[in-house]
Design an enzyme around this catalytic site. Structure first.
Site, PDB file in Angstrom:
ATOM      1  N   ARG A 144      -4.435  10.866   4.869  1.00 52.70           N
ATOM      2  CA  ARG A 144      -3.898  12.032   4.968  1.00 52.70           C
ATOM      3  C   ARG A 144      -2.742  11.935   3.058  1.00 52.70           C
ATOM      4  NH1 ARG A 144      -2.626  13.622   9.157  1.00 52.70           N
ATOM      5  NH2 ARG A 144      -0.585  14.037   8.464  1.00 52.70           N
TER       6      ARG A 144
ATOM      7  N   ASP B 105       4.307   0.320  11.969  1.00 52.00           N
ATOM      8  CA  ASP B 105       3.204  -0.556  11.350  1.00 52.00           C
ATOM      9  C   ASP B 105       3.129  -1.717  11.364  1.00 52.00           C
ATOM     10  OD1 ASP B 105       2.172   1.849   9.977  1.00 52.00           O
ATOM     11  OD2 ASP B 105       3.255   1.443   8.204  1.00 52.00           O
TER      12      ASP B 105
ATOM     13  N   LYS C  88       0.819  -1.403  -0.055  1.00 56.58           N
ATOM     14  CA  LYS C  88       0.260   0.145   0.059  1.00 56.58           C
ATOM     15  C   LYS C  88       0.494   1.523  -0.117  1.00 56.58           C
ATOM     16  CE  LYS C  88      -1.751   1.671   4.082  1.00 56.58           C
ATOM     17  NZ  LYS C  88      -1.453   3.114   3.959  1.00 56.58           N
ATOM     18  N   ASN C  89       1.287   1.784   0.946  1.00 53.17           N
ATOM     19  CA  ASN C  89       2.344   2.399   0.762  1.00 53.17           C
ATOM     20  C   ASN C  89       3.639   2.785   0.017  1.00 53.17           C
ATOM     21  OD1 ASN C  89       0.452   2.908   3.629  1.00 53.17           O
ATOM     22  ND2 ASN C  89       2.777   2.235   4.805  1.00 53.17           N
TER      23      ASN C  89
ATOM     24  N   ARG D  22      -8.711  -0.136   4.385  1.00 53.96           N
ATOM     25  CA  ARG D  22      -7.862   0.834   3.713  1.00 53.96           C
ATOM     26  C   ARG D  22      -6.790   0.240   3.770  1.00 53.96           C
ATOM     27  NH1 ARG D  22      -7.051   5.771   7.204  1.00 53.96           N
ATOM     28  NH2 ARG D  22      -5.594   6.348   5.403  1.00 53.96           N
TER      29      ARG D  22
ATOM     30  N   ARG E  84       0.473  14.554  13.663  1.00 55.66           N
ATOM     31  CA  ARG E  84       0.569  13.840  12.400  1.00 55.66           C
ATOM     32  C   ARG E  84       1.113  15.281  11.571  1.00 55.66           C
ATOM     33  NH1 ARG E  84      -1.168   8.536   9.895  1.00 55.66           N
ATOM     34  NH2 ARG E  84       0.546   9.558   8.731  1.00 55.66           N
ATOM     35  N   PRO E  85       2.105  16.311  11.872  1.00 54.91           N
ATOM     36  CA  PRO E  85       1.511  17.429  11.091  1.00 54.91           C
ATOM     37  C   PRO E  85       2.811  17.313  10.207  1.00 54.91           C
ATOM     38  CG  PRO E  85       3.401  17.728  12.372  1.00 54.91           C
ATOM     39  CD  PRO E  85       2.666  16.358  12.994  1.00 54.91           C
TER      40      PRO E  85
ATOM     41  N   ILE F   5       6.956   6.601  17.406  1.00 50.18           N
ATOM     42  CA  ILE F   5       6.859   7.242  15.948  1.00 50.18           C
ATOM     43  C   ILE F   5       5.934   8.299  16.210  1.00 50.18           C
ATOM     44  CG2 ILE F   5       6.512   7.258  13.961  1.00 50.18           C
ATOM     45  CD1 ILE F   5       9.753   6.036  14.127  1.00 50.18           C
TER      46      ILE F   5
ATOM     47  N   ASP G 297       4.814  20.088   8.898  1.00 56.06           N
ATOM     48  CA  ASP G 297       5.981  21.016   8.226  1.00 56.06           C
ATOM     49  C   ASP G 297       6.589  20.719   7.685  1.00 56.06           C
ATOM     50  OD1 ASP G 297       6.126  19.342  11.218  1.00 56.06           O
ATOM     51  OD2 ASP G 297       7.747  20.666  11.485  1.00 56.06           O
ATOM     52  N   GLN G 298       7.281  19.703   7.705  1.00 58.16           N
ATOM     53  CA  GLN G 298       8.977  19.137   7.268  1.00 58.16           C
ATOM     54  C   GLN G 298       8.593  19.552   6.021  1.00 58.16           C
ATOM     55  OE1 GLN G 298      11.728  18.821   9.233  1.00 58.16           O
ATOM     56  NE2 GLN G 298      10.378  19.248  10.927  1.00 58.16           N
TER      57      GLN G 298
ATOM     58  N   CYS H 247      -5.007  12.552  13.525  1.00 54.45           N
ATOM     59  CA  CYS H 247      -6.056  12.030  12.742  1.00 54.45           C
ATOM     60  C   CYS H 247      -5.663  10.497  14.162  1.00 54.45           C
ATOM     61  CB  CYS H 247      -5.006  11.197  12.273  1.00 54.45           C
ATOM     62  SG  CYS H 247      -3.910   9.942  11.886  1.00 54.45           S
TER      63      CYS H 247
HETATM   64  N1  EPU Z   1       6.030  13.950  11.116  1.00 55.02           N
HETATM   65  C1  EPU Z   1       6.423  15.987  11.555  1.00 55.02           C
HETATM   66  N2  EPU Z   1       6.021  16.395  10.677  1.00 55.02           N
HETATM   67  C2  EPU Z   1       6.192  16.216   9.153  1.00 55.02           C
HETATM   68  C3  EPU Z   1       5.617  15.214   9.367  1.00 55.02           C
HETATM   69  C4  EPU Z   1       5.843  13.486  10.090  1.00 55.02           C
HETATM   70  O1  EPU Z   1       6.422  15.998  12.383  1.00 55.02           O
HETATM   71  O2  EPU Z   1       6.162  16.504   8.295  1.00 55.02           O
HETATM   72  C5  EPU Z   1       5.887  13.448  12.283  1.00 55.02           C
HETATM   73  C6  EPU Z   1       4.537  12.561  12.981  1.00 55.02           C
HETATM   74  O3  EPU Z   1       3.892  12.923  13.052  1.00 55.02           O
HETATM   75  C7  EPU Z   1       5.372  11.444  12.948  1.00 55.02           C
HETATM   76  C8  EPU Z   1       6.269  11.176  12.838  1.00 55.02           C
HETATM   77  O4  EPU Z   1       6.748  11.945  12.244  1.00 55.02           O
HETATM   78  O5  EPU Z   1       5.399  10.956  14.709  1.00 55.02           O
HETATM   79  C9  EPU Z   1       7.097  10.204  11.257  1.00 55.02           C
HETATM   80  O6  EPU Z   1       6.055  10.833  10.472  1.00 55.02           O
HETATM   81  P1  EPU Z   1       6.240  10.217   8.794  1.00 55.02           P
HETATM   82  O7  EPU Z   1       5.911  11.172   8.334  1.00 55.02           O
HETATM   83  O8  EPU Z   1       7.248   9.386   8.662  1.00 55.02           O
HETATM   84  O9  EPU Z   1       4.976   9.363   8.603  1.00 55.02           O
HETATM   85  P2  EPU Z   1       4.046   9.466   6.976  1.00 55.02           P
HETATM   86  O10 EPU Z   1       4.412  10.111   6.402  1.00 55.02           O
HETATM   87  O11 EPU Z   1       2.801  10.285   7.526  1.00 55.02           O
HETATM   88  C10 EPU Z   1       4.174   6.549   6.843  1.00 55.02           C
HETATM   89  C11 EPU Z   1       2.826   5.656   6.028  1.00 55.02           C
HETATM   90  C12 EPU Z   1       2.573   4.853   7.111  1.00 55.02           C
HETATM   91  C13 EPU Z   1       3.523   4.549   8.278  1.00 55.02           C
HETATM   92  C14 EPU Z   1       4.646   5.712   9.093  1.00 55.02           C
HETATM   93  C15 EPU Z   1       5.539   5.640   9.658  1.00 55.02           C
HETATM   94  C16 EPU Z   1       2.312   6.076   4.640  1.00 55.02           C
HETATM   95  C17 EPU Z   1       1.318   6.123   2.774  1.00 55.02           C
HETATM   96  N3  EPU Z   1       2.164   5.919   5.199  1.00 55.02           N
HETATM   97  O12 EPU Z   1       3.327   8.143   7.032  1.00 55.02           O
HETATM   98  O13 EPU Z   1       1.697   3.880   7.350  1.00 55.02           O
HETATM   99  O14 EPU Z   1       3.576   4.442   9.783  1.00 55.02           O
HETATM  100  O15 EPU Z   1       4.905   6.420   7.712  1.00 55.02           O
HETATM  101  O16 EPU Z   1       6.260   4.311   8.461  1.00 55.02           O
HETATM  102  O17 EPU Z   1       3.528   5.896   3.666  1.00 55.02           O
HETATM  103  C18 EPU Z   1      -0.401   2.191   8.272  1.00 55.02           C
HETATM  104  O18 EPU Z   1       0.028   1.890   6.651  1.00 55.02           O
HETATM  105  O19 EPU Z   1      -1.126   2.327   8.804  1.00 55.02           O
HETATM  106  C19 EPU Z   1       0.411   4.035   7.971  1.00 55.02           C
HETATM  107  C20 EPU Z   1      -0.381   4.679   9.070  1.00 55.02           C
END
Ligand code: EPU
Length: 418
Positions: free
Chosen positions: A94, A306, A23-24, A398, A123-124, A328, A126-127, A118
């Protein structure tokens, strides 16, 4: 009555099952098609609710999506007809923010609803936004939307404050069409990032280092179409292996990528399961009762967040006390209370869960709260004495393609009630 899964637990699962595509990896690959007017063909797109949402979003942006003769999914965005990802789609998924980078790179403008919190945390993004600014974009937040604008993006050195998977993917897609070189430091090393880079390179991008913490992208003026096969889903694979372990069964997954599973396989062994790997096959033989083990989630190649919920279900039955630390997401223990309704003894405090193993779960009505939490409840139901009913199954759909059918093929008594 809404859809539920009804599970009569207690039988060891046995047999072989094929792993689906990730999926991801599929979601960013679909979004990458926005970068070109030529067709992008993906060979093995999984049939998931999140994929359907992404298709809808891409169609709103002007994509034509069809099945090609070889059974692949062909996405062609001849012309972008919109640059907006509306709130109703972003709020259900998201990962919709993954259109931001490609839209900005191709159209120079993007308007994407700001995702809120969520079920698993704040989950912001900002980065992502700081990175786009480094690439020269103007970013404004207006009425709950991110509005990003730029003329051609300019390569830059970007060091994210934390490791973000979709952040790395979004910035990589934007940088592909930027002028000059972009270096992403502290990049996510997840296999899904490397898979996206493989697709982008096949489309004509110039990317080095994807899969490491430093990714270098030489911008090119344009990229074209490509055909791509998505990597196997390491989380679905891990979930099916835990199904073998938690029922004291003997499950073999096929079509897997064992090198993406090292942390999960090591932890299964620590829990007392016997693991054997041969090529793309992984066999997991459970024992009568799992052993206790401590789990700390971390970015790849560490133990995946995950898989945390699924291991909590497994460790809940272990002989002894286990500690699970979630690093995380700040709120990813919602399944603990539901597992406790099945007889588990789990206490959570902040980012730590203390799991005191019990000899057995009892079947109970339980409610899924998010995707991986729902998988953990299904796993607990497979091991429980009696009948478990899991409601809010849409969370499961999902990210798992007909999980109940795959589990049935392994001998589980599980059915979907509508
Ligand atoms: N974060 C920030 N700012 C940002 C981006 C992230 O503070 O701009 C924080 C997040 O809030 C979190 C941490 O950094 O606490 C890591 O978040 P990340 O951005 O890596 O997560 P993501 O990219 O939103 C993807 C997967 C998730 C998986 C995470 C961690 C996809 C579509 N989603 O999410 O998958 O848990 O990486 O490995 O790739 C799932 O499949 O069930 C799922 C939630």
């Amino acid at each position: 009555m809404a859809t539920r899964l009804v599970i009569d637990g207690g039988s060891p699962l046995r047999g072989e099952v094929q792993v689906s595509a990730a999926k991801n990896a599929a979601l960013p690959a679909l979004c990458a098609a926005l970068l070109t007017s030529e067709p992008v063909i993906l060979d093995n797109v999984p049939g998931l609710a999140d994929v359907a949402t992404t298709r809808l979003l891409l169609e709103r942006l002007g994509a034509e999506i069809s099945s090609d003769r070889g059974g692949g999914t062909e996405v062609r965005v001849g012309r972008l007809t919109s640059h907006e990802a509306p709130y109703e789609l972003v709020s259900t998924m998201r990962a919709s923010v993954l259109v931001l980078g490609p839209l900005l790179a191709r159209a120079g403008v993007a308007r994407v609803a700001l995702p809120g919190g969520c079920a698993i945390g704040v989950r912001p993004i900002d980065q992502h936004l700081k990175g786009f600014q480094k690439l020269g974009a103007d970013i404004a937040i207006q009425n709950g939307y991110v509005e990003a604008r730029s003329s051609r993006l300019k390569g830059a050195r970007i060091t994210t404050d934390l490791v973000t998977v979709t952040g790395t993917e979004n910035l990589m897609m934007a940088a592909v069409l930027a002028e000059g070189t972009t270096v992403l430091e502290n990049a996510a090393r997840e296999p899904e990032v490397a898979d996206l880079a493989r697709l982008l390179v096949a489309m004509g991008a110039r990317i080095d280092g994807a899969g490491t913490e430093r990714i270098e992208i030489q911008g090119v003026p344009e990229i074209g179409g490509a055909r791509h096969r998505i990597i196997p889903d390491r989380i679905e694979a891990g979930t099916l292996l835990v199904a073998g372990a938690i029922t004291g069964g003997d499950v073999t997954i096929t079509g897997a990528a064992p090198r993406h599973l090292t942390a999960t396989l090591a932890k299964l062994e620590e829990c007392g399961a016997t693991i054997s790997v041969a090529g793309d096959r992984v066999r997991c033989q459970g024992r009568e009762r799992p052993q206790a083990a401590d789990v700390i989630t971390s970015p790849f190649p560490g133990f995946p967040t995950d898989m945390q919920a699924q291991f909590m279900a497994l460790l809940g039955l272990a002989d002894g006390l286990s500690k699970i630390t979630e690093t995380i997401f700040e709120n990813r223990f919602m399944h603990a209370a539901e597992l406790n309704r099945m007889g588990a003894r789990i206490e959570t405090e902040g980012s730590t869960a203390v799991v005191r193993g019990v000899p057995a779960y009892q079947g109970a009505p339980v409610m899924a709260t998010d995707l991986r939490a729902s998988a953990s409840l299904v796993l607990a139901g497979l091991a429980a004495r009696g009948t478990t009913t899991v409601s809010r199954v849409y969370h499961l759909d999902r990210g798992y393609e007909r999980l109940e059918v795959r589990l049935q093929s392994l001998g589980a008594s599980i059915r979907r009630l509508r």
